[in-house]
Design a protein around this motif. Structure first.
Motif, short mmCIF file in Angstrom:
data_model
loop_
_atom_site.label_atom_id
_atom_site.label_comp_id
_atom_site.label_asym_id
_atom_site.label_seq_id
_atom_site.Cartn_x
_atom_site.Cartn_y
_atom_site.Cartn_z
N PHE A 99 -5.94 -4.82 0.48
CA PHE A 99 -6.01 -5.05 -1.23
C PHE A 99 -4.40 -5.87 -1.93
CE2 PHE A 99 -8.38 -2.10 -0.63
CZ PHE A 99 -8.97 -1.94 -2.01
N ILE A 100 -4.37 -7.52 -2.17
CA ILE A 100 -3.30 -7.72 -2.04
C ILE A 100 -2.67 -8.58 -3.13
CG2 ILE A 100 -4.71 -10.13 -2.07
CD1 ILE A 100 -1.62 -9.95 -0.29
N GLY A 101 -1.29 -8.45 -3.61
CA GLY A 101 -0.86 -8.82 -5.21
C GLY A 101 -1.46 -7.68 -5.85
N CYS A 102 -1.07 -6.35 -5.74
CA CYS A 102 -0.85 -5.04 -6.22
C CYS A 102 0.40 -4.87 -6.44
CB CYS A 102 -2.02 -4.52 -5.33
SG CYS A 102 -3.62 -4.77 -5.22
N GLY A 103 0.07 -3.02 -6.74
CA GLY A 103 1.31 -2.75 -6.73
C GLY A 103 2.43 -3.00 -5.95
N VAL A 163 -10.74 -8.37 1.67
CA VAL A 163 -9.83 -8.80 0.92
C VAL A 163 -10.15 -8.44 -0.86
CG1 VAL A 163 -8.01 -10.03 0.06
CG2 VAL A 163 -8.35 -10.50 2.04
N TYR A 164 -8.97 -7.41 -1.49
CA TYR A 164 -9.26 -6.85 -2.68
C TYR A 164 -7.65 -7.80 -2.86
CZ TYR A 164 -13.33 -3.91 -2.57
OH TYR A 164 -15.14 -3.41 -2.52
N THR A 165 -7.92 -8.05 -4.37
CA THR A 165 -6.51 -8.66 -5.66
C THR A 165 -6.32 -7.32 -6.31
OG1 THR A 165 -8.17 -9.67 -6.94
CG2 THR A 165 -7.09 -11.05 -4.95
N GLY A 166 -5.58 -7.85 -6.71
CA GLY A 166 -4.40 -6.75 -8.04
C GLY A 166 -5.62 -7.91 -8.70
N VAL A 167 -5.03 -7.51 -10.28
CA VAL A 167 -5.91 -7.96 -11.71
C VAL A 167 -5.04 -7.13 -12.65
CG1 VAL A 167 -7.54 -9.66 -10.55
CG2 VAL A 167 -8.41 -7.85 -11.61
N GLY A 168 -4.25 -8.06 -13.63
CA GLY A 168 -4.59 -6.63 -15.49
C GLY A 168 -3.34 -6.60 -15.56
N GLY A 169 -2.40 -6.38 -16.36
CA GLY A 169 -1.96 -6.51 -17.48
C GLY A 169 -2.20 -6.63 -19.09
N ASN A 170 -2.26 -8.20 -19.52
CA ASN A 170 -2.98 -8.02 -20.27
C ASN A 170 -4.40 -8.66 -20.81
OD1 ASN A 170 -3.15 -11.57 -21.28
ND2 ASN A 170 -0.47 -10.81 -21.08
N ILE A 171 -5.02 -8.97 -21.27
CA ILE A 171 -6.19 -9.28 -21.00
C ILE A 171 -6.71 -10.60 -20.39
CG2 ILE A 171 -7.38 -9.76 -23.03
CD1 ILE A 171 -9.15 -8.22 -20.62
#
Length: 306
Positions: free
Chosen positions: A47-51, A80-88
């Motif tokens: 899980f890349i680019g997460c917390g 491979v999973y990524t982190g997405v989030g924050g403002n829409i």
């Protein structure tokens, strides 16, 4: 995306850090080494680019580089999973980057700042889920706290494959798992998840994110094996001598959930550096030395066997 691929990864999940040089720039070579180390030590997904990867502090350009690096190192051996989030807008941009790069899916982190109503959360999550055909895993934590009806509404999207809990509300987890069952994969995303995993495993949680796997993965593997076998004596040893002492350090300062990982990696000789981006702070000298003693003793008491 075929039906056989519509499932969340199980087992111990690897969450690489974002290595930085002393000037704070992304160190790609160190990132490659971090990811390879996790794969070599049997982690079931990256899980890349997460917390742990300081999602909050990397630019879209750096994020793209990190995702491409993870995929190049993994070579299809693990998802491979990524982190997405924050403002829409940001979340959708990162989802598109993940799809274009060829990621297997993404973990949807909470929306930025807002304390939303359930309808607002539903709209946010379904917009991100529906933006690509990639597998999506929801992350319940902070200001993203779902009710059962909201989660059930999201089940109409087949690419929603998992639910990761970082809230620790066991009554809610029981309601979710007993009502929804195997439709979703259940992931323990609590800080230092080894501490709480015994409470989760009997609810059907078969995956957890392991911060300490970045530097002592054999301990995570030993712990999970003992947990599944109900080897209480080995579990007690691991808790007493490694897991709980590290967790006590982690709780000393806000942000140690990230910076303590980098300190541990430096202690075992993995070249990621200890630099973190504000507002995170590096590990204080006293806490670093405490961690160093725990890690040294862990290798002596629980040597690596291959």
């Amino acid at each position: 995306m075929t039906a056989s691929n519509l499932k969340a990864p199980t087992g111990i999940l690897g969450f690489p850090v974002t290595p930085m040089d002393p000037n704070g720039s992304l160190n790609v070579i160190a990132l490659e080494a971090n990811i390879q180390f996790l794969i070599d030590n049997g982690l079931s997904a990256i899980f890349i680019g997460c917390g742990s990867g300081e999602f909050h502090a990397v630019s879209p350009t750096e994020y793209r580089t990190m995702v491409e690096t993870a995929l190049a190192v993994a070579k299809g051996k693990v998802p491979v999973y990524t982190g997405v989030g924050g403002n829409i807008s940001h979340a959708l941009e990162l989802a598109r980057i993940s799809e274009a790069a060829g990621a297997d899916g993404y973990l949807i982190l909470p929306p930025y700042l807002i304390e939303p109503e359930q309808e607002g959360l539903y709209q946010y999550l379904k917009t991100v889920i529906d933006s690509t055909p990639l597998n999506a895993i929801l992350y319940q934590r902070d200001n993203c706290v779902l009710t059962l009806p909201t989660l059930q509404r999201l089940l109409e999207y087949p690419q929603l494959v998992g639910f990761k809990d970082g809230l620790g509300h066991m009554e809610t987890n029981i309601e979710f798992t007993q009502t929804i069952g195997d439709r979703l994969g259940w992931l323990n995303g609590m800080p230092m998840a080894e501490v709480t995993m015994p409470a989760y495993v009997n609810l059907g949680f078969r995956s957890y994110s392991s911060a300490i796997s970045n530097y002592i993965p054999h301990i995570s593997a030993m712990f999970y094996d003992a947990l599944l076998k109900q080897d209480k004596e080995r579990l007690n040893e691991l808790y007493t001598h490694v897991i709980l002492p590290i967790n006590r350090i982690r709780r000393q300062r806000k942000g140690y959930a990230v910076s303590l990982i980098k300190a541990g990696m430096e202690i075992v000789g993995l070249p990621v550096g200890t630099t973190v981006r504000p507002p995170l702070i590096p590990v204080e000298k006293e806490h670093y030395q405490q961690l160093e003693r725990i890690v040294k003793a862990a290798f002596e008491r629980f040597p690596v066997t291959k």
